[in-house]
Structures are given as structure tokens and as C-alpha cells.
Design a protein around this motif. Structure first.
Motif, PDB file in Angstrom:
ATOM      1  N   PRO A   1       0.827  -1.201   0.000  1.00  0.00           N
ATOM      2  CA  PRO A   1       0.000   0.000   0.000  1.00  0.00           C
ATOM      3  C   PRO A   1       0.871   1.266   0.000  1.00  0.00           C
ATOM      4  O   PRO A   1       1.940   1.291   0.617  1.00  0.00           O
ATOM      5  CB  PRO A   1      -0.798  -0.112   1.297  1.00  0.00           C
ATOM      6  CG  PRO A   1      -0.864  -1.588   1.572  1.00  0.00           C
ATOM      7  CD  PRO A   1       0.472  -2.110   1.109  1.00  0.00           C
TER       8      PRO A   1
ATOM      9  N   GLY B   1      -4.801  -8.691  -4.981  1.00  0.00           N
ATOM     10  CA  GLY B   1      -4.860  -7.305  -4.546  1.00  0.00           C
ATOM     11  C   GLY B   1      -5.381  -6.411  -5.649  1.00  0.00           C
ATOM     12  O   GLY B   1      -5.958  -6.873  -6.632  1.00  0.00           O
ATOM     13  N   GLU B   2      -5.169  -5.126  -5.473  1.00  0.00           N
ATOM     14  CA  GLU B   2      -5.571  -4.167  -6.500  1.00  0.00           C
ATOM     15  C   GLU B   2      -4.539  -3.064  -6.593  1.00  0.00           C
ATOM     16  O   GLU B   2      -3.794  -2.797  -5.646  1.00  0.00           O
ATOM     17  CB  GLU B   2      -6.962  -3.609  -6.237  1.00  0.00           C
ATOM     18  CG  GLU B   2      -7.122  -2.854  -4.956  1.00  0.00           C
ATOM     19  CD  GLU B   2      -8.548  -2.350  -4.760  1.00  0.00           C
ATOM     20  OE1 GLU B   2      -8.694  -1.212  -4.303  1.00  0.00           O
ATOM     21  OE2 GLU B   2      -9.501  -3.094  -5.060  1.00  0.00           O
TER      22      GLU B   2
ATOM     23  N   LEU C   1      -8.229   1.283 -12.331  1.00  0.00           N
ATOM     24  CA  LEU C   1      -8.038   0.337 -11.239  1.00  0.00           C
ATOM     25  C   LEU C   1      -7.902  -1.069 -11.800  1.00  0.00           C
ATOM     26  O   LEU C   1      -8.740  -1.523 -12.581  1.00  0.00           O
ATOM     27  CB  LEU C   1      -9.231   0.397 -10.266  1.00  0.00           C
ATOM     28  CG  LEU C   1      -9.211  -0.601  -9.107  1.00  0.00           C
ATOM     29  CD1 LEU C   1      -7.986  -0.397  -8.232  1.00  0.00           C
ATOM     30  CD2 LEU C   1     -10.493  -0.484  -8.294  1.00  0.00           C
TER      31      LEU C   1
ATOM     32  N   ARG D   1      -7.488  -5.220 -11.046  1.00  0.00           N
ATOM     33  CA  ARG D   1      -7.836  -6.256 -10.061  1.00  0.00           C
ATOM     34  C   ARG D   1      -7.316  -7.611 -10.550  1.00  0.00           C
ATOM     35  O   ARG D   1      -6.902  -7.733 -11.698  1.00  0.00           O
ATOM     36  CB  ARG D   1      -9.352  -6.286  -9.884  1.00  0.00           C
ATOM     37  CG  ARG D   1      -9.877  -5.015  -9.227  1.00  0.00           C
ATOM     38  CD  ARG D   1     -11.329  -5.172  -8.794  1.00  0.00           C
ATOM     39  NE  ARG D   1     -11.752  -4.069  -7.982  1.00  0.00           N
ATOM     40  CZ  ARG D   1     -12.495  -3.054  -8.417  1.00  0.00           C
ATOM     41  NH1 ARG D   1     -12.913  -3.019  -9.665  1.00  0.00           N
ATOM     42  NH2 ARG D   1     -12.837  -2.081  -7.591  1.00  0.00           N
TER      43      ARG D   1
ATOM     44  N   ASN E   1      -0.962   1.758  -5.053  1.00  0.00           N
ATOM     45  CA  ASN E   1      -1.773   0.811  -4.294  1.00  0.00           C
ATOM     46  C   ASN E   1      -2.456   1.584  -3.167  1.00  0.00           C
ATOM     47  O   ASN E   1      -1.848   1.865  -2.142  1.00  0.00           O
ATOM     48  CB  ASN E   1      -0.903  -0.318  -3.737  1.00  0.00           C
ATOM     49  CG  ASN E   1      -1.706  -1.358  -3.005  1.00  0.00           C
ATOM     50  OD1 ASN E   1      -2.869  -1.157  -2.665  1.00  0.00           O
ATOM     51  ND2 ASN E   1      -1.079  -2.485  -2.735  1.00  0.00           N
ATOM     52  N   ARG E   2      -3.725   1.925  -3.369  1.00  0.00           N
ATOM     53  CA  ARG E   2      -4.485   2.724  -2.404  1.00  0.00           C
ATOM     54  C   ARG E   2      -5.286   1.860  -1.431  1.00  0.00           C
ATOM     55  O   ARG E   2      -6.077   2.373  -0.660  1.00  0.00           O
ATOM     56  CB  ARG E   2      -5.407   3.680  -3.156  1.00  0.00           C
ATOM     57  CG  ARG E   2      -4.624   4.609  -4.063  1.00  0.00           C
ATOM     58  CD  ARG E   2      -5.506   5.430  -4.954  1.00  0.00           C
ATOM     59  NE  ARG E   2      -4.684   6.032  -6.003  1.00  0.00           N
ATOM     60  CZ  ARG E   2      -5.153   6.516  -7.119  1.00  0.00           C
ATOM     61  NH1 ARG E   2      -6.453   6.503  -7.356  1.00  0.00           N
ATOM     62  NH2 ARG E   2      -4.337   7.028  -8.013  1.00  0.00           N
ATOM     63  N   SER E   3      -5.069   0.555  -1.484  1.00  0.00           N
ATOM     64  CA  SER E   3      -5.791  -0.366  -0.601  1.00  0.00           C
ATOM     65  C   SER E   3      -4.976  -0.592   0.675  1.00  0.00           C
ATOM     66  O   SER E   3      -3.928   0.025   0.876  1.00  0.00           O
ATOM     67  CB  SER E   3      -6.034  -1.702  -1.311  1.00  0.00           C
ATOM     68  OG  SER E   3      -4.844  -2.473  -1.344  1.00  0.00           O
ATOM     69  N   ASP E   4      -5.444  -1.506   1.500  1.00  0.00           N
ATOM     70  CA  ASP E   4      -4.737  -1.862   2.733  1.00  0.00           C
ATOM     71  C   ASP E   4      -3.933  -3.149   2.594  1.00  0.00           C
ATOM     72  O   ASP E   4      -3.296  -3.587   3.545  1.00  0.00           O
ATOM     73  CB  ASP E   4      -5.740  -2.016   3.887  1.00  0.00           C
ATOM     74  CG  ASP E   4      -6.385  -0.693   4.265  1.00  0.00           C
ATOM     75  OD1 ASP E   4      -5.705   0.352   4.175  1.00  0.00           O
ATOM     76  OD2 ASP E   4      -7.576  -0.697   4.631  1.00  0.00           O
ATOM     77  N   GLU E   5      -3.983  -3.776   1.417  1.00  0.00           N
ATOM     78  CA  GLU E   5      -3.315  -5.061   1.193  1.00  0.00           C
ATOM     79  C   GLU E   5      -2.291  -4.946   0.071  1.00  0.00           C
ATOM     80  O   GLU E   5      -2.473  -4.162  -0.864  1.00  0.00           O
ATOM     81  CB  GLU E   5      -4.349  -6.134   0.814  1.00  0.00           C
ATOM     82  CG  GLU E   5      -5.398  -6.395   1.866  1.00  0.00           C
ATOM     83  CD  GLU E   5      -4.818  -6.975   3.143  1.00  0.00           C
ATOM     84  OE1 GLU E   5      -3.873  -7.777   3.058  1.00  0.00           O
ATOM     85  OE2 GLU E   5      -5.311  -6.613   4.227  1.00  0.00           O
TER      86      GLU E   5
ATOM     87  N   CYS F   1      -0.371  -5.817  -3.409  1.00  0.00           N
ATOM     88  CA  CYS F   1      -0.783  -6.296  -4.733  1.00  0.00           C
ATOM     89  C   CYS F   1       0.374  -7.101  -5.301  1.00  0.00           C
ATOM     90  O   CYS F   1       1.533  -6.686  -5.213  1.00  0.00           O
ATOM     91  CB  CYS F   1      -1.096  -5.112  -5.652  1.00  0.00           C
ATOM     92  SG  CYS F   1      -1.458  -5.599  -7.346  1.00  0.00           S
TER      93      CYS F   1
END
Length: 156
Positions: free
Chosen positions: A78, A109-110, A121, A123, A139-143, A145
Motif C-alpha cells: 500500500p 490485490g488491487e 483500477l 484487479r 496501491n491505495r488499498s490496505d493489502e 498487490c
């Protein structure tokens, strides 16, 4: 550091196909906290030789050999874990340009693919054909990629 999947290398022994190597990838490097890159395989020319492997060091931005290829496994953490503070409308701090044709597959992830004009985006299962253009990954997610990429020497 996250373990990179194992690499299985095939070959010919006594005229029959065989598994030459079956082990964990050993050249994984954490360039920034959580940003893990492993340059799994490369070729030095086209057509590729099936008999030769040239081990290569991991680099953040590879120098693909003239008429050659790189095969990379990349874990993109992230943005917040990398300390990246990206503001829409401003250039992304990790914007870069390659001189290669890249085939990229998102495994988990994304991740946003950011261009100078627009973004999208990505996926799991998405495929990017990156044609030597200026781009960045966010990577703007919490996981994390995970992506696989094949970089091929190209002409403009």
C-alpha cells in the motif's frame, strides 16, 4: 520478507524432459519496505537460447538486454506503507518511463495504473500491455498487490 513462489526449471537430460530445478526463488529484494521484486528469469537475445541462463541482479528499474527479456514477480505494498503521499492532479512521485513492451498480470490485490492522462483500477486477472509509456503504480488499498511482468526489449 514475503516468500516468493518456487521456480521450476525444465530441461533435457539423456534425451528426455526433466525437472532441472525446483526451489524457492532466491533473488528477492525488498527495495523499499514491502516493495519486493524478484527478477525470476531473463533472456539475452531473440530467439532465446533454451540452454543458457544468465543470473541477473534485481533492480528497481531493470535494464532489459538488447533483444532480451525480463520476467519479474513484484509485490507492491500500500502507498501508505511506502510513505507515498499522492495527490490527484499532481504527478505521481513514482512516475517513470520504460523502453520495453511489458505484459503485466495482476495476481492478487488491487493497483491503480496511472498515466499522464488518466488512470484505471486493476484487479486480479487484469492484464496490462504497457508500451514504453510514462506510468506509475499506486496501491491505495490496505493489502499488497502481486503482479507478474514480462519486459521485452522494444523499439520506439
Amino acid at each position: 520478507m514475503k516468500t516468493i513462489p518456487r521456480r521450476i526449471l525444465t530441461g533435457i537430460k539423456d534425451g528426455k524432459s526433466t525437472i532441472v530445478e525446483d526451489r524457492q526463488v532466491e533473488n528477492a529484494v525488498e527495495h523499499f519496505p514491502g516493495l519486493i521484486i524478484s527478477d525470476v528469469w531473463n533472456t539475452q537475445k531473440t530467439p532465446a537460447s533454451l540452454a543458457i541462463e544468465t543470473r541477473i541482479p534485481n533492480t528497481g528499474f531493470p535494464q532489459t538486454p538488447k533483444n532480451g527479456t525480463y520476467f519479474r514477480y513484484v509485490v507492491v505494498p500500500p502507498d501508505k506503507d511506502l510513505g507515498i503521499d499522492f495527490k490527484p492532479g499532481k504527478p505521481h512521485p513514482m512516475m517513470h518511463q520504460t523502453s520495453t513492451l511489458d505484459y503485466i498480470i495482476i495476481l492478487s490485490g488491487e493497483l491503480y495504473l496511472i498515466m499522464e492522462e488518466g488512470e484505471t483500477l486493476l484487479r486480479p486477472g487484469d492484464i496490462v500491455i504497457q508500451r514504453g509509456t510514462n506510468h506509475a503504480w499506486s496501491n491505495r488499498s490496505d493489502e499488497p498487490c502481486i503482479q507478474l511482468a514480462v519486459l521485452i526489449d522494444a523499439e520506439s
